[in-house]
Design a protein around this motif. Structure first.
Motif, PDB file in Angstrom:
ATOM      1  N   LEU A 112       0.829  -1.213   0.000  1.00  0.00           N
ATOM      2  CA  LEU A 112       0.000   0.000   0.000  1.00  0.00           C
ATOM      3  C   LEU A 112       0.858   1.256   0.000  1.00  0.00           C
ATOM      4  CD1 LEU A 112      -2.733  -1.120   2.507  1.00  0.00           C
ATOM      5  CD2 LEU A 112      -2.986  -0.751   0.040  1.00  0.00           C
ATOM      6  N   ARG A 113       1.934   1.189   0.761  1.00  0.00           N
ATOM      7  CA  ARG A 113       2.769   2.368   0.917  1.00  0.00           C
ATOM      8  C   ARG A 113       3.571   2.659  -0.356  1.00  0.00           C
ATOM      9  NH1 ARG A 113       7.472   1.455   4.918  1.00  0.00           N
ATOM     10  NH2 ARG A 113       8.001   0.290   3.076  1.00  0.00           N
ATOM     11  N   GLU A 114       4.005   1.605  -0.998  1.00  0.00           N
ATOM     12  CA  GLU A 114       5.005   1.775  -2.045  1.00  0.00           C
ATOM     13  C   GLU A 114       4.453   1.913  -3.455  1.00  0.00           C
ATOM     14  OE1 GLU A 114       8.213   2.052  -1.675  1.00  0.00           O
ATOM     15  OE2 GLU A 114       8.217   1.766   0.486  1.00  0.00           O
ATOM     16  N   LYS A 115       3.286   1.372  -3.689  1.00  0.00           N
ATOM     17  CA  LYS A 115       2.884   1.153  -5.075  1.00  0.00           C
ATOM     18  C   LYS A 115       3.058   2.396  -5.950  1.00  0.00           C
ATOM     19  CE  LYS A 115      -1.328   0.600  -6.445  1.00  0.00           C
ATOM     20  NZ  LYS A 115      -2.636   0.195  -6.911  1.00  0.00           N
ATOM     21  N   ASN A 116       2.411   3.469  -5.562  1.00  0.00           N
ATOM     22  CA  ASN A 116       2.490   4.649  -6.413  1.00  0.00           C
ATOM     23  C   ASN A 116       3.285   5.775  -5.796  1.00  0.00           C
ATOM     24  OD1 ASN A 116       1.168   3.759  -8.709  1.00  0.00           O
ATOM     25  ND2 ASN A 116      -0.778   3.882  -7.611  1.00  0.00           N
ATOM     26  N   ARG A 117       4.097   5.384  -4.840  1.00  0.00           N
ATOM     27  CA  ARG A 117       4.815   6.387  -4.089  1.00  0.00           C
ATOM     28  C   ARG A 117       5.614   7.350  -4.959  1.00  0.00           C
ATOM     29  NH1 ARG A 117       8.626   4.501   0.812  1.00  0.00           N
ATOM     30  NH2 ARG A 117       8.424   6.328   2.112  1.00  0.00           N
ATOM     31  N   ILE A 118       6.287   6.843  -5.957  1.00  0.00           N
ATOM     32  CA  ILE A 118       7.124   7.745  -6.749  1.00  0.00           C
ATOM     33  C   ILE A 118       6.289   8.806  -7.454  1.00  0.00           C
ATOM     34  CG2 ILE A 118       9.181   6.317  -7.087  1.00  0.00           C
ATOM     35  CD1 ILE A 118       8.088   5.533  -9.804  1.00  0.00           C
ATOM     36  N   TYR A 119       4.997   8.531  -7.626  1.00  0.00           N
ATOM     37  CA  TYR A 119       4.143   9.527  -8.287  1.00  0.00           C
ATOM     38  C   TYR A 119       3.708  10.635  -7.332  1.00  0.00           C
ATOM     39  CZ  TYR A 119       3.844   7.348 -12.803  1.00  0.00           C
ATOM     40  OH  TYR A 119       4.168   6.872 -14.046  1.00  0.00           O
ATOM     41  N   ARG A 120       3.883  10.375  -6.061  1.00  0.00           N
ATOM     42  CA  ARG A 120       3.443  11.397  -5.092  1.00  0.00           C
ATOM     43  C   ARG A 120       4.581  12.265  -4.573  1.00  0.00           C
ATOM     44  NH1 ARG A 120       0.739   6.827  -2.776  1.00  0.00           N
ATOM     45  NH2 ARG A 120       2.235   6.930  -1.093  1.00  0.00           N
ATOM     46  N   MET A 121       5.811  11.890  -4.878  1.00  0.00           N
ATOM     47  CA  MET A 121       6.960  12.609  -4.303  1.00  0.00           C
ATOM     48  C   MET A 121       7.574  13.561  -5.307  1.00  0.00           C
ATOM     49  SD  MET A 121       9.208   9.639  -2.760  1.00  0.00           S
ATOM     50  CE  MET A 121       9.067   9.257  -1.062  1.00  0.00           C
ATOM     51  N   ASP A 122       8.145  14.663  -4.811  1.00  0.00           N
ATOM     52  CA  ASP A 122       8.931  15.444  -5.764  1.00  0.00           C
ATOM     53  C   ASP A 122      10.318  14.800  -5.871  1.00  0.00           C
ATOM     54  OD1 ASP A 122      10.603  16.505  -3.745  1.00  0.00           O
ATOM     55  OD2 ASP A 122       9.098  18.036  -3.309  1.00  0.00           O
ATOM     56  N   TYR A 123      11.076  15.232  -6.844  1.00  0.00           N
ATOM     57  CA  TYR A 123      12.297  14.504  -7.180  1.00  0.00           C
ATOM     58  C   TYR A 123      13.335  14.554  -6.063  1.00  0.00           C
ATOM     59  CZ  TYR A 123      15.857  12.414 -10.146  1.00  0.00           C
ATOM     60  OH  TYR A 123      16.803  11.578 -10.659  1.00  0.00           O
ATOM     61  N   GLU A 124      13.430  15.717  -5.400  1.00  0.00           N
ATOM     62  CA  GLU A 124      14.426  15.837  -4.316  1.00  0.00           C
ATOM     63  C   GLU A 124      14.117  14.835  -3.202  1.00  0.00           C
ATOM     64  OE1 GLU A 124      13.500  18.612  -6.057  1.00  0.00           O
ATOM     65  OE2 GLU A 124      15.537  18.487  -6.882  1.00  0.00           O
ATOM     66  N   ARG A 125      12.834  14.733  -2.885  1.00  0.00           N
ATOM     67  CA  ARG A 125      12.418  13.828  -1.818  1.00  0.00           C
ATOM     68  C   ARG A 125      12.697  12.358  -2.221  1.00  0.00           C
ATOM     69  NH1 ARG A 125      12.577  11.447   1.576  1.00  0.00           N
ATOM     70  NH2 ARG A 125      11.025  10.534   2.963  1.00  0.00           N
ATOM     71  N   LEU A 126      12.462  12.071  -3.490  1.00  0.00           N
ATOM     72  CA  LEU A 126      12.706  10.723  -3.995  1.00  0.00           C
ATOM     73  C   LEU A 126      14.197  10.370  -3.878  1.00  0.00           C
ATOM     74  CD1 LEU A 126      11.652   8.177  -5.437  1.00  0.00           C
ATOM     75  CD2 LEU A 126      11.911   9.372  -7.598  1.00  0.00           C
ATOM     76  N   LEU A 127      15.050  11.327  -4.200  1.00  0.00           N
ATOM     77  CA  LEU A 127      16.493  11.075  -4.086  1.00  0.00           C
ATOM     78  C   LEU A 127      16.911  10.890  -2.633  1.00  0.00           C
ATOM     79  CD1 LEU A 127      18.103  13.447  -6.754  1.00  0.00           C
ATOM     80  CD2 LEU A 127      17.557  11.021  -6.938  1.00  0.00           C
TER      81      LEU A 127
END
Ligand SMILES: [Zn+2]
Length: 440
Positions: free
Chosen positions: A14-29
């Motif tokens: 649940l936590r991970e599936k679309n996570r990259i779509y909700r984060m900005d790039y800095e946060r993802l890095l």
């Protein structure tokens, strides 16, 4: 798997599936950096192989894409030559052994944890999601490599299917080592909404359907495993009246990237770090950011040449993309001027047999480059279904090779069989003696 682990798995999902779509790039890095730190620490503390090669490195300081350069590159043969107990974490839980296919040499066996299997699947579910496939409801047919010790057998059959059979009520698993006609029959009676499989198998199935040996109409098709030529992609899409997207991954690393609905190959930057040692095009070095099994950190063993870039895509992702996958650098041949023919070029050379000649008589090929002026191509042909004559097939292969190799000596031979134990492309040319290499 205990109830706790099941809960953990569901939570991860649940936590991970679309996570990259909700984060900005800095946060993802930042997230990737945090995960990197954990993996490096785990590798150093629990896995003798890594403890040995990280000696003298301040591993606590490795927490970003920049710091990662302090760590040595790990090759496939290094991992393969290590004793199993050196690459299995010491806090050993129920690890599942998975092996690479060994198409370019001896297979490598790694160990993954149950949770890691689920985490890795997310990379694929994410791709399905982008293309409107609901993995719980859509009728999905997945044509996998179900040899006894393959990664897919390990993940799907020995682990997921055994533990969560109800998860797979809507899934038909087929073996890509079976005859395409047999697979087509099963697909026909199942009538999937989605078909996922290896490029070569999908091409065969599309051709069977064109010849009247099948009638399936999935809305989406996913291809994986090797380079896809643009024309072959169109041929498959047209035959099935489906949209085709590509997913890219490896046994060792799990899913690396997926093609979104706008045709961009996004890197799963929460799951892997993708580095290119050269500037933009070069050999991929991949770090896996999750899992409790054999750590994969700065691993060059997938040996693929890729071109990377960055894009702010209409699908909502802003980050690294793979612009082109050239394929394995150890399955390449060379031209005098330094041009390198990688598997993406071989895809252009051999796929017209399918979409232009409409034949699947070619069962196997082997390309041997004896010297810069002499090329040998061995071909195994199916003698049962002679839909197109030998000469026509050989002429097509020669014509397509000449487009790239020009006027050199070319021997195209029909042979009875080709050993699966040696690589399908061999060269005796030493690329170090050539001018600056350029991937075609
Ligand atoms: Zn996109």
């Amino acid at each position: 798997m205990s109830v706790f682990q099941l809960f953990q798995a569901a939570w991860t999902y649940l936590r991970e599936k679309n996570r990259i779509y909700r984060m900005d790039y800095e946060r993802l890095l930042e997230l990737a950096g945090e995960r990197l730190r954990k993996q490096v620490r785990r590798a150093y503390c629990e896995v003798p192989f890594y403890r040995n090669i990280y000696r003298g490195i301040e591993i606590d300081k490795v927490r970003s894409m920049e710091d990662i350069k302090k760590l040595p590159i790990v090759t496939k043969s290094q991992l393969r030559d290590a004793d199993p107990d050196k690459i299995i974490p010491s806090n050993s839980e129920n690890f599942i052994p998975v092996s690479t296919s060994g198409t370019t040499g001896k297979p490598l066996t790694l160990y993954v944890s149950p949770l890691e299997v689920i985490h890795g699947l997310l990379g694929y579910i994410r791709a399905l999601d982008r293309h409107g496939i609901d993995w719980r409801r859509s009728k999905m047919a997945i044509i996998m490599d179900l040899r006894e010790d393959s990664a897919e057998t390990g993940y799907m059959k020995k682990f997921l299917l055994k533990r969560f059979p109800s998860m797979f009520r809507n899934v038909l698993m087929l073996n890509t080592n079976d005859e395409p006609r047999k697979i087509m029959k099963e697909l026909e009676s199942f009538q999937p909404d989605f078909v996922g499989g290896y490029t070569g198998m999908l091409a065969h199935l599309a051709l069977l359907q064109q010849k009247g040996y099948g009638n399936i109409h999935p809305s989406r098709v996913a291809s994986t495993g090797s380079c896809m030529s643009r024309k072959l992609k169109k041929f498959i899409e047209k035959t099935f009246d489906a949209k085709l997207f590509e997913v890219y991954g490896a046994t060792e690393t799990g899913p690396i990237s997926f093609e979104c609905e706008h045709g961009k190959m996004h890197v799963n930057e929460d799951l892997v770090i993708m580095e290119i040692l050269e500037k933009r095009i070069g050999k991929a070095v991949v770090t896996k950011l999750y899992g409790g099994g054999t750590p994969i950190i700065r691993y060059s063993g997938i040996s693929d040449i890729v071109e990377i870039g960055r894009t702010n895509c209409k699908c909502g992702l802003d980050g690294m993309i793979i612009k082109k996958i050239y394929g394995r650098d150890n399955l390449a041949i060379y031209r005098k001027d330094g041009a390198v023919l990688t598997p993406s070029v071989f895809a252009e050379i051999f796929s017209p047999l399918i979409y232009r000649l409409k034949t699947n008589r070619v069962r196997a090929t082997k390309v041997i480059q004896h010297s810069l002026d002499r090329l040998e191509i061995r071909v195994v042909l199916d003698e049962k279904n002679v839909d197109v004559g030998d000469d026509e097939i050989m002429a097509e292969i020669e014509k397509n090779f000449r487009k790239y190799m020009g006027d050199i000596e070319m021997i195209i031979r029909k042979v009875k069989r080709i050993s699966r134990k040696t690589p399908t492309v061999l060269t005796k040319v030493n690329p170090e003696k050539l001018p600056r290499l350029k991937y075609l």
